[in-house]
Design an enzyme around this catalytic site. Structure first.
Site, mmCIF file in Angstrom:
data_model
loop_
_atom_site.group_PDB
_atom_site.id
_atom_site.type_symbol
_atom_site.label_atom_id
_atom_site.label_comp_id
_atom_site.label_asym_id
_atom_site.label_seq_id
_atom_site.Cartn_x
_atom_site.Cartn_y
_atom_site.Cartn_z
ATOM 1 N N SER A 192 -9.640 0.515 7.808
ATOM 2 C CA SER A 192 -9.110 0.528 6.441
ATOM 3 C C SER A 192 -8.662 -0.813 5.888
ATOM 4 O O SER A 192 -8.376 -0.917 4.698
ATOM 5 C CB SER A 192 -7.940 1.515 6.360
ATOM 6 O OG SER A 192 -8.404 2.835 6.517
ATOM 7 N N SER A 213 -9.332 2.613 3.611
ATOM 8 C CA SER A 213 -8.408 3.245 2.696
ATOM 9 C C SER A 213 -7.592 2.261 1.849
ATOM 10 O O SER A 213 -6.926 2.661 0.909
ATOM 11 C CB SER A 213 -7.451 4.144 3.486
ATOM 12 O OG SER A 213 -6.621 3.408 4.353
ATOM 13 N N LYS A 251 0.837 -1.208 0.000
ATOM 14 C CA LYS A 251 0.000 0.000 0.000
ATOM 15 C C LYS A 251 0.869 1.255 0.000
ATOM 16 O O LYS A 251 1.905 1.294 0.677
ATOM 17 C CB LYS A 251 -0.912 -0.045 1.228
ATOM 18 C CG LYS A 251 -1.946 1.063 1.329
ATOM 19 C CD LYS A 251 -2.815 0.820 2.557
ATOM 20 C CE LYS A 251 -3.777 1.962 2.828
ATOM 21 N NZ LYS A 251 -4.587 1.711 4.046
#
Length: 471
Positions: A182, A158, A83
């Site tokens: 997230s 997220s 990520k």
């Protein structure tokens, strides 16, 4: 408005080196010599290219992806992504923001090293909303990350880029992290398994250690409970927190009968939509049929919790704006998106409340622990409603309206971040009328990942999770 052509299902499953393998299965095939690690990386890269024009999940590609040094570990040769809020040496870290020009990372982040110890091959970085603040991976001036089950809808946030790629079959697993939901939110949106570990279960990232209250945990999103269990066991072989009970490798349901407390609506008063309620009530019925005791529970969370968590979120935006030059010399907080700027402005008006907010948030663990009396786990929705259409949570929505929409969506997950307890999002066997996945959330006491994996294996074995390639 989303066009008809955009409202489609997208997946990358095909007859290649990856096939329909999840990570554990692919790693086993590589160990047996049936598939080469380079072949798996090549075919995964082709899968990513096949879906990226529709999903917009990738932030950056590694120039020459190769298996991690040593080529050992549970996931040796398995292709994956990191990520884009976590440093991977040689790739820029952009945090989803247009407020600065990201610089190439000179070294791996501590968690990246732990992740690499499992033997994965990193193909690149996945997209996230700016600084991970939003539960939907959308932007003011760029394409949103789209849900592979229905590209007119959000993939969540997220860790939206990671979830989109895994759900679409481009890679078996991908890195994710969770500061308010997230990992679990995009897992619910995309029909995946998403476990947020206990605070301290994996190596802490640098940002977490600087926070007045550490709310962030790293992990993965996966298509199977087996992959998530294997990740935790692999992470533990690299580093184990001696203050927590070991997890070890959980390989299936234990047969243990559990006591589970469940709720349909959030303790802060937010009610859930029909599809979400159906997912929870169906899970309750399944657990009872399998011999578990399931009873309603109503955690006595401070009614100020939601406002306090929002204030803390605003503090994080304020700290980023104040110290933004650590991200890049050209950082300009005026270029942060509407959500980040709104959180910052709201905090500036309310900063004097910070000591009281932190005290109350830290006390949440007392009320939450009380909710577990007599129960092994708590069951709830992951979100108050199912994955919204693209645009509903866009940072272009005026801040007061946007934050109200977020609070009526993210009504369950933040408590586990504040308290530090582990929780796991699992795909429910039910779905929305148009086929979107729905997630259910199990939360446990600190250190109870084995129990969470136990119930997850139980439910997966009883009714295997729906697959996007069958939609």
């Amino acid at each position: 408005m989303t066009t008809f052509e955009e409202r489609t299902t997208v997946h990358a499953f095909r007859d290649d080196a990856l096939g329909e393998h999840e990570a554990v299965g692919l790693a086993a095939a590589i160990r047996r010599g049936e598939v080469g690690a380079a072949e798996a990386a090549r075919d995964a890269a082709e899968r990513v290219r096949a879906v990226e024009a529709r999903l917009h999940a990738v932030q950056a590609y590694a120039e020459s992806p190769a298996p991690a040094a040593g080529a050992g570990g549970a996931f040796a040769g398995v292709p994956t992504f990191v990520k884009d809020n976590t440093d991977y040496r040689g790739l820029p870290t952009g945090h989803g923001s247009a407020a600065f020009s990201p610089r190439e990372a000179r070294r791996h982040a501590p968690f990246t090293r732990q992740f690499l110890s499992s033997g994965v091959t990193v193909l690149g970085k996945t997209r996230l909303p700016e600084f991970g603040f939003s539960p939907s991976t959308e932007y003011e001036a760029a394409e949103p990350v789209r849900n592979p089950w229905n590209t007119g809808h959000s993939a969540g946030g997220s860790s939206g880029g990671s979830a989109a790629l895994v759900a679409a079959g481009a890679v078996p697993i991908a890195h994710a992290n969770d500061g308010g939901g997230s990992i679990r939110i995009p897992a619910a949106c995309c029909g995946l398994v998403g476990l947020k570990p206990t605070r301290g279960r994996v190596v802490a990232n640098a940002q977490s250690r600087q926070l007045p209250l550490d709310i962030v945990s790293d992990g993965i999103v996966s298509r199977s409970v087996r992959d998530t269990a294997a990740f935790l066991a692999a992470a533990e072989t690299y580093w184990r927190n001696p203050k927590l009970p070991p997890v070890g490798l959980v390989e299936g349901p234990s047969g243990r009968r559990l006591r589970v407390g469940f709720m349909l609506d959030s303790p802060n008063g937010v009610t859930t939509d029909a599809a979400t309620r159906a997912a929870v009530t169906d899970t309750v019925a399944t657990l009872r049929r399998l011999g578990h005791t399931v009873e309603p529970v109503a955690p006595a969370i401070d009614p100020r919790f939601t406002d306090d968590f929002l204030t803390y979120w605003g503090l994080l935006s304020f700290l980023i704006g104040a110290g933004g030059r650590t991200f890049g010399p050209d950082f300009d907080r005026r270029r942060m998106d509407g959500l980040s700027r709104g959180l910052h402005a709201a905090y500036v008006k309310n900063w004097r409340s910070t000591p009281g907010v932190l005290r109350r948030l830290k006390r949440t663990k007392v009320a939450y622990a009380a909710a577990f009396r007599g129960f092994d786990l708590l069951l709830s929705p992951v979100l108050a409603h199912t994955a919204p259409p693209i645009g509903h949570l866009s940072p272009t929505v005026p801040y007061p309206e946007l934050v109200e929409r977020i609070l009526r969506y993210v009504a369950f997950t933040p408590v586990d971040n504040i308290v530090g307890t582990p929780s796991i999002s699992l795909p429910a066997p039910t779905a929305t009328e148009d086929g979107l996945p729905v997630g259910v959330l199990f939360s446990g006491r600190p250190g109870s990942e084995r129990t969470l994996l136990d119930v997850a294996f139980t439910l997966e074995a009883d009714r295997p999770f729906r697959r996007v390639q069958d939609a």
